[in-house]
Structures are given as C-alpha cells and as structure tokens.
Design an enzyme around this catalytic site. Structure first.
Site, PDB file in Angstrom:
ATOM      1  N   SER A  94      -5.451   2.978  13.625  1.00 45.95           N
ATOM      2  CA  SER A  94      -4.559   2.874  14.799  1.00 45.95           C
ATOM      3  C   SER A  94      -4.943   3.863  15.898  1.00 45.95           C
ATOM      4  O   SER A  94      -4.622   3.641  17.060  1.00 45.95           O
ATOM      5  CB  SER A  94      -3.109   3.160  14.395  1.00 45.95           C
ATOM      6  OG  SER A  94      -2.692   2.278  13.405  1.00 45.95           O
ATOM      7  N   TYR A 100      -3.679   4.778   9.262  1.00 48.92           N
ATOM      8  CA  TYR A 100      -3.389   5.507  10.511  1.00 48.92           C
ATOM      9  C   TYR A 100      -4.655   5.705  11.344  1.00 48.92           C
ATOM     10  O   TYR A 100      -4.692   5.524  12.562  1.00 48.92           O
ATOM     11  CB  TYR A 100      -2.786   6.877  10.141  1.00 48.92           C
ATOM     12  CG  TYR A 100      -1.885   7.492  11.166  1.00 48.92           C
ATOM     13  CD1 TYR A 100      -2.023   7.231  12.530  1.00 48.92           C
ATOM     14  CD2 TYR A 100      -0.885   8.383  10.782  1.00 48.92           C
ATOM     15  CE1 TYR A 100      -1.182   7.828  13.459  1.00 48.92           C
ATOM     16  CE2 TYR A 100      -0.041   8.972  11.701  1.00 48.92           C
ATOM     17  CZ  TYR A 100      -0.201   8.689  13.043  1.00 48.92           C
ATOM     18  OH  TYR A 100       0.628   9.275  13.961  1.00 48.92           O
ATOM     19  N   ASN A 101      -5.743   6.088  10.641  1.00 48.09           N
ATOM     20  CA  ASN A 101      -7.025   6.325  11.311  1.00 48.09           C
ATOM     21  C   ASN A 101      -7.433   5.152  12.204  1.00 48.09           C
ATOM     22  O   ASN A 101      -7.919   5.347  13.317  1.00 48.09           O
ATOM     23  CB  ASN A 101      -8.089   6.580  10.238  1.00 48.09           C
ATOM     24  CG  ASN A 101      -9.497   6.551  10.800  1.00 48.09           C
ATOM     25  OD1 ASN A 101      -9.912   7.479  11.485  1.00 48.09           O
ATOM     26  ND2 ASN A 101     -10.231   5.481  10.530  1.00 48.09           N
ATOM     27  N   GLN A 107       2.294   9.769   3.314  1.00 47.66           N
ATOM     28  CA  GLN A 107       3.610   9.523   3.922  1.00 47.66           C
ATOM     29  C   GLN A 107       4.517  10.751   3.854  1.00 47.66           C
ATOM     30  O   GLN A 107       5.683  10.684   4.217  1.00 47.66           O
ATOM     31  CB  GLN A 107       4.299   8.296   3.286  1.00 47.66           C
ATOM     32  CG  GLN A 107       4.812   8.479   1.872  1.00 47.66           C
ATOM     33  CD  GLN A 107       3.763   8.275   0.820  1.00 47.66           C
ATOM     34  OE1 GLN A 107       2.726   8.920   0.829  1.00 47.66           O
ATOM     35  NE2 GLN A 107       4.035   7.391  -0.121  1.00 47.66           N
ATOM     36  N   ASN A 157      -4.810   8.642   1.614  1.00 49.41           N
ATOM     37  CA  ASN A 157      -5.140   8.070   2.926  1.00 49.41           C
ATOM     38  C   ASN A 157      -5.625   9.112   3.927  1.00 49.41           C
ATOM     39  O   ASN A 157      -6.737   9.057   4.385  1.00 49.41           O
ATOM     40  CB  ASN A 157      -3.903   7.405   3.555  1.00 49.41           C
ATOM     41  CG  ASN A 157      -3.757   5.940   3.183  1.00 49.41           C
ATOM     42  OD1 ASN A 157      -4.653   5.367   2.597  1.00 49.41           O
ATOM     43  ND2 ASN A 157      -2.623   5.354   3.530  1.00 49.41           N
ATOM     44  N   ASP A 180      -2.346  15.219  21.387  1.00 49.69           N
ATOM     45  CA  ASP A 180      -1.159  15.013  20.540  1.00 49.69           C
ATOM     46  C   ASP A 180      -1.391  15.480  19.106  1.00 49.69           C
ATOM     47  O   ASP A 180      -0.464  15.969  18.454  1.00 49.69           O
ATOM     48  CB  ASP A 180      -0.803  13.522  20.489  1.00 49.69           C
ATOM     49  CG  ASP A 180      -0.020  13.089  21.710  1.00 49.69           C
ATOM     50  OD1 ASP A 180       0.140  13.931  22.630  1.00 49.69           O
ATOM     51  OD2 ASP A 180       0.415  11.924  21.754  1.00 49.69           O
ATOM     52  N   ASP A 189       0.842  -1.212   0.000  1.00 49.35           N
ATOM     53  CA  ASP A 189       0.000   0.000   0.000  1.00 49.35           C
ATOM     54  C   ASP A 189       0.871   1.254   0.000  1.00 49.35           C
ATOM     55  O   ASP A 189       0.498   2.270  -0.588  1.00 49.35           O
ATOM     56  CB  ASP A 189      -0.911  -0.002   1.233  1.00 49.35           C
ATOM     57  CG  ASP A 189      -1.898  -1.149   1.188  1.00 49.35           C
ATOM     58  OD1 ASP A 189      -2.453  -1.418   0.121  1.00 49.35           O
ATOM     59  OD2 ASP A 189      -2.084  -1.800   2.235  1.00 49.35           O
TER      60      ASP A 189
HETATM   61  P1  NAP Z   1       4.846   2.471   6.629  1.00 44.04           P
HETATM   62  O1  NAP Z   1       5.053   2.919   8.040  1.00 44.04           O
HETATM   63  O2  NAP Z   1       5.952   1.777   5.921  1.00 44.04           O
HETATM   64  O3  NAP Z   1       3.528   1.548   6.504  1.00 44.04           O
HETATM   65  C1  NAP Z   1       2.453   1.665   7.296  1.00 44.04           C
HETATM   66  C2  NAP Z   1       1.561   0.427   7.147  1.00 44.04           C
HETATM   67  O4  NAP Z   1       0.266   0.897   6.762  1.00 44.04           O
HETATM   68  C3  NAP Z   1       1.988  -0.611   6.104  1.00 44.04           C
HETATM   69  O5  NAP Z   1       1.725  -1.900   6.624  1.00 44.04           O
HETATM   70  C4  NAP Z   1       1.059  -0.315   4.935  1.00 44.04           C
HETATM   71  O6  NAP Z   1       0.792  -1.460   4.124  1.00 44.04           O
HETATM   72  C5  NAP Z   1      -0.193   0.066   5.680  1.00 44.04           C
HETATM   73  N1  NAP Z   1      -1.134   0.871   4.904  1.00 44.04           N
HETATM   74  C6  NAP Z   1      -0.904   1.973   4.139  1.00 44.04           C
HETATM   75  N2  NAP Z   1      -2.049   2.405   3.621  1.00 44.04           N
HETATM   76  C7  NAP Z   1      -3.022   1.565   4.064  1.00 44.04           C
HETATM   77  C8  NAP Z   1      -4.426   1.506   3.879  1.00 44.04           C
HETATM   78  N3  NAP Z   1      -5.063   2.406   3.143  1.00 44.04           N
HETATM   79  N4  NAP Z   1      -5.120   0.530   4.529  1.00 44.04           N
HETATM   80  C9  NAP Z   1      -4.502  -0.373   5.295  1.00 44.04           C
HETATM   81  N5  NAP Z   1      -3.174  -0.368   5.518  1.00 44.04           N
HETATM   82  C10 NAP Z   1      -2.450   0.590   4.899  1.00 44.04           C
HETATM   83  O7  NAP Z   1       4.455   3.779   5.796  1.00 44.04           O
HETATM   84  P2  NAP Z   1       4.148   3.918   4.274  1.00 44.04           P
HETATM   85  O8  NAP Z   1       4.215   2.580   3.612  1.00 44.04           O
HETATM   86  O9  NAP Z   1       4.939   5.022   3.727  1.00 44.04           O
HETATM   87  O10 NAP Z   1       2.617   4.359   4.343  1.00 44.04           O
HETATM   88  C11 NAP Z   1       2.258   5.616   4.825  1.00 44.04           C
HETATM   89  C12 NAP Z   1       0.985   5.405   5.606  1.00 44.04           C
HETATM   90  O11 NAP Z   1       1.334   4.780   6.831  1.00 44.04           O
HETATM   91  C13 NAP Z   1       0.299   6.688   6.017  1.00 44.04           C
HETATM   92  O12 NAP Z   1      -0.572   7.158   5.014  1.00 44.04           O
HETATM   93  C14 NAP Z   1      -0.446   6.238   7.265  1.00 44.04           C
HETATM   94  O13 NAP Z   1      -1.761   5.818   6.970  1.00 44.04           O
HETATM   95  C15 NAP Z   1       0.321   5.026   7.760  1.00 44.04           C
HETATM   96  N6  NAP Z   1       0.881   5.316   9.081  1.00 44.04           N
HETATM   97  C16 NAP Z   1       0.337   4.638  10.122  1.00 44.04           C
HETATM   98  C17 NAP Z   1       0.762   4.900  11.396  1.00 44.04           C
HETATM   99  C18 NAP Z   1       0.121   4.160  12.524  1.00 44.04           C
HETATM  100  O14 NAP Z   1      -0.706   3.262  12.234  1.00 44.04           O
HETATM  101  N7  NAP Z   1       0.436   4.478  13.770  1.00 44.04           N
HETATM  102  C19 NAP Z   1       1.753   5.850  11.637  1.00 44.04           C
HETATM  103  C20 NAP Z   1       2.298   6.535  10.547  1.00 44.04           C
HETATM  104  C21 NAP Z   1       1.829   6.254   9.261  1.00 44.04           C
HETATM  105  P3  NAP Z   1       1.922  -2.135   3.187  1.00 44.04           P
HETATM  106  O15 NAP Z   1       2.716  -2.986   4.129  1.00 44.04           O
HETATM  107  O16 NAP Z   1       1.143  -2.930   2.189  1.00 44.04           O
HETATM  108  O17 NAP Z   1       2.731  -1.034   2.557  1.00 44.04           O
END
Ligand code: NAP
Length: 269
Positions: free
Chosen positions: A167, A164-165, A224, A123, A151, A46
């Site tokens: 989480s 992220y949403n 991201q 996202n 935060d 993703d």
């Molecule tokens: P990353 O930290 O390498 O990956 C974050 C995880 O989120 C990966 O497992 C990715 O899947 C998954 N993901 C991304 N979009 C998704 C979606 N629409 N539905 C379900 N899972 C999804 O960061 P990145 O690959 O650059 O992705 C950036 C995204 O990470 C941001 O848009 C944000 O949504 C997410 N993020 C989450 C957190 C948190 O949950 N605390 C914190 C920061 C960012 P894949 O393994 O298939 O790439």
C-alpha cells in the site's frame, strides 16, 4: 500428529472450526492439542494467521501452519471453507512436507534507562508519528544512509511485502528470497529535504537501524500489534534466526497467488 485450530470469531470460521475439530477427534492419526501442536490450522484470513503466529511465537520452530480462509483476502491461506474433508485427508497423509519463509527481528532500545525489547514480525514493523513530521536517521549496516522526514517507515518481510508494504509503494518480494525491505510513508522531498524516495531491499547480513530525532510521540507496530509507547532511542531490524514453516500440501505458484489476489481471477483458472 498433534493439531491445533486457531479461529477468528466470524460465524463461518466458527462453523468450520467445529467441523474440523469433529473430524480430528474422529481420526486415528490425528490428535487435538491446543498447547503443544505440530500443526496449527488458522481459520479466517491472513489477519487470523498473523494472530496465530503471535499466539504460538515461542514454539514457532516446532510448528507448521496451514490456513483455511472464510471469505477474507486469504493471500496466505491455501484452503477454502468447503474443503475441510480434503484438508483432513491431507493431514492424515502428512509426510512432513513444508516450506519456510523469513521473519523480521526487531530490537528496540529506549532512552528511559529501562530494558531493551525484542520482537518478531511475520509481515512488518512500522514506525509512525501522528502529530507532526517524523524525523529519523536511517543507518544500513551501521553506516549512515539518510535523514528521513515524513509520516513514517515500514520495514517488511517478503511475506509482508504484499500487505502494508504494497500500500505504501514497496516492491513485492517472493518469500523464497531472504531479504527485508524498508519503504517510505509520505516522505518530504523538496529543495531543502531529500530522501532516496524508493523502497530499499537489503540482504541477510545487513541491519537497518532507525534513530528518531525525538524519542517521544512515536508509534511502533509489529504486524497488527502496537508494541511500544516508551521513548525510543533506536530500532534495529534484521532477518530473524527463526523462520515460519507452512505445511505444503498443495503448491500455488507465488506470482499466481499475487495475480489472483490483486489483479483478479484468470479466464483459465
Ligand atoms: P486488517 O486491517 O483487518 O487487514 C488488512 C488486510 O491485509 C486484510 O485484507 C488482510 O487479509 C490483508 N493481509 C494481511 N497480511 C497480508 C499479507 N501478508 N499479504 C497480503 N494481504 C495481507 O488488519 P489485520 O487483519 O489485523 O492484519 C494486520 C495487517 O494489516 C498488518 O500486518 C499490515 O500488513 C496490514 N495493514 C495494512 C494497511 C494498509 O494497507 N494501509 C494498514 C494497516 C495494516 P485478510 O482479509 O485475509 O485478513
């Protein structure tokens, strides 16, 4: 049909991208075109799809995306790394089938007198503060809603609702719904300070505006990407006029996708 490949740097992804390119070059119906593609195949997960979206952002209304996942979560990537031939067969039989989902429009005003900015997220966008509590006013449809202390805030699309949403305790929204959601990150709730404490989901005609008490020391993200370190006056979020299109060669029920990704594979799968 003009096809581009957007791959991450992983070993498997690069191998899959090479196989794909060879099959596209050998096809009479497909033509490789990285500059003006009609179809973009993202190879990775993703995160790679997000990068591909931002890479082709300016041509987004003319492009349909397809995702191959190579060992990542791959929530939005329908094809596996061993299905290159099946995917190329589907591309050759393409009849324009697609499904489209809403995107998030982000408009930022600054206190430095410089030009406003606008961005589009697939996202989400987050506003966070790392040194101290982030204090902001939240307006919905130009009406004051609440003062937030905590935060940060996460404003997401239905597509981003599983990222992220999720989480930070937001609801999962089927992307067939045209809506955006604002979720809290560690809000302060006590006798003195109070927020709603629940995610809020708004319809297409409603804008969410965030006005930070302090313009400085805020971190603003779009997917991201870190998008601004200028002093922020306000950020307005709404549903974008553009949408993202996916070439839909196979259909996976959204809630099945959710349960497979977050709960586990069912016995009958
Ligand atoms: P990353 O930290 O390498 O990956 C974050 C995880 O989120 C990966 O497992 C990715 O899947 C998954 N993901 C991304 N979009 C998704 C979606 N629409 N539905 C379900 N899972 C999804 O960061 P990145 O690959 O650059 O992705 C950036 C995204 O990470 C941001 O848009 C944000 O949504 C997410 N993020 C989450 C957190 C948190 O949950 N605390 C914190 C920061 C960012 P894949 O393994 O298939 O790439």
């Amino acid at each position: 049909m003009k096809v581009a490949i957007y791959s991450n740097d992983g070993f498997t992804s690069k191998e899959v991208a090479t196989q794909l390119k060879e099959k596209i070059d050998a096809s009479e119906k497909l033509e490789y075109d990285g500059l003006n593609p009609q179809i973009v195949i993202s190879v990775g997960g993703d995160g790679t799809l997000l990068s591909a979206f931002h890479h082709y952002r300016d041509a987004i209304s003319k492009i349909r995306f397809v995702g191959i996942h190579t060992g990542h979560l791959g929530f939005y990537t329908d094809w596996r790394d061993y299905e290159v031939k099946e995917l190329v067969d589907s591309l050759e039989d393409d009849n324009g089938q697609s499904v489209s989902y809403p995107l998030l429009s982000i408009k930022v005003q600054y206190t430095d007198g410089g030009p406003d900015d606008s961005f589009v997220a697939l996202n989400e966008s987050t506003l966070k503060r790392i040194n101290g509590t982030m204090v902001t006013d939240i307006y919905i449809k130009d009406e004051f809603f609440e003062k937030f202390r905590g935060d940060g805030l996460c404003v997401s699309t239905p597509t981003g609702s599983t990222a992220y949403n999720k989480s930070v305790g937001g609801a999962i929204i089927n992307p067939q719904l045209n809506a955006i959601q604002v979720s809290e990150m560690a809000s302060i709730n006590n006798r003195v300070f109070r927020t709603l404490g629940s995610p809020v989901i708004v319809p297409p005609d409603e804008t969410i505006t965030i006005v930070p008490d302090s313009p400085k020391h805020n971190i603003l993200t779009c997917d991201q990407l870190l998008i601004s370190d200028r002093p922020i006056k306000s950020i307005s979020y709404s549903i974008c006029n553009d949408r993202i299109y996916f070439a839909q060669y196979r259909h996976t029920h959204f809630w099945k996708r959710v349960s497979n990704s977050f709960i586990g594979v069912h016995e009958d799968d």
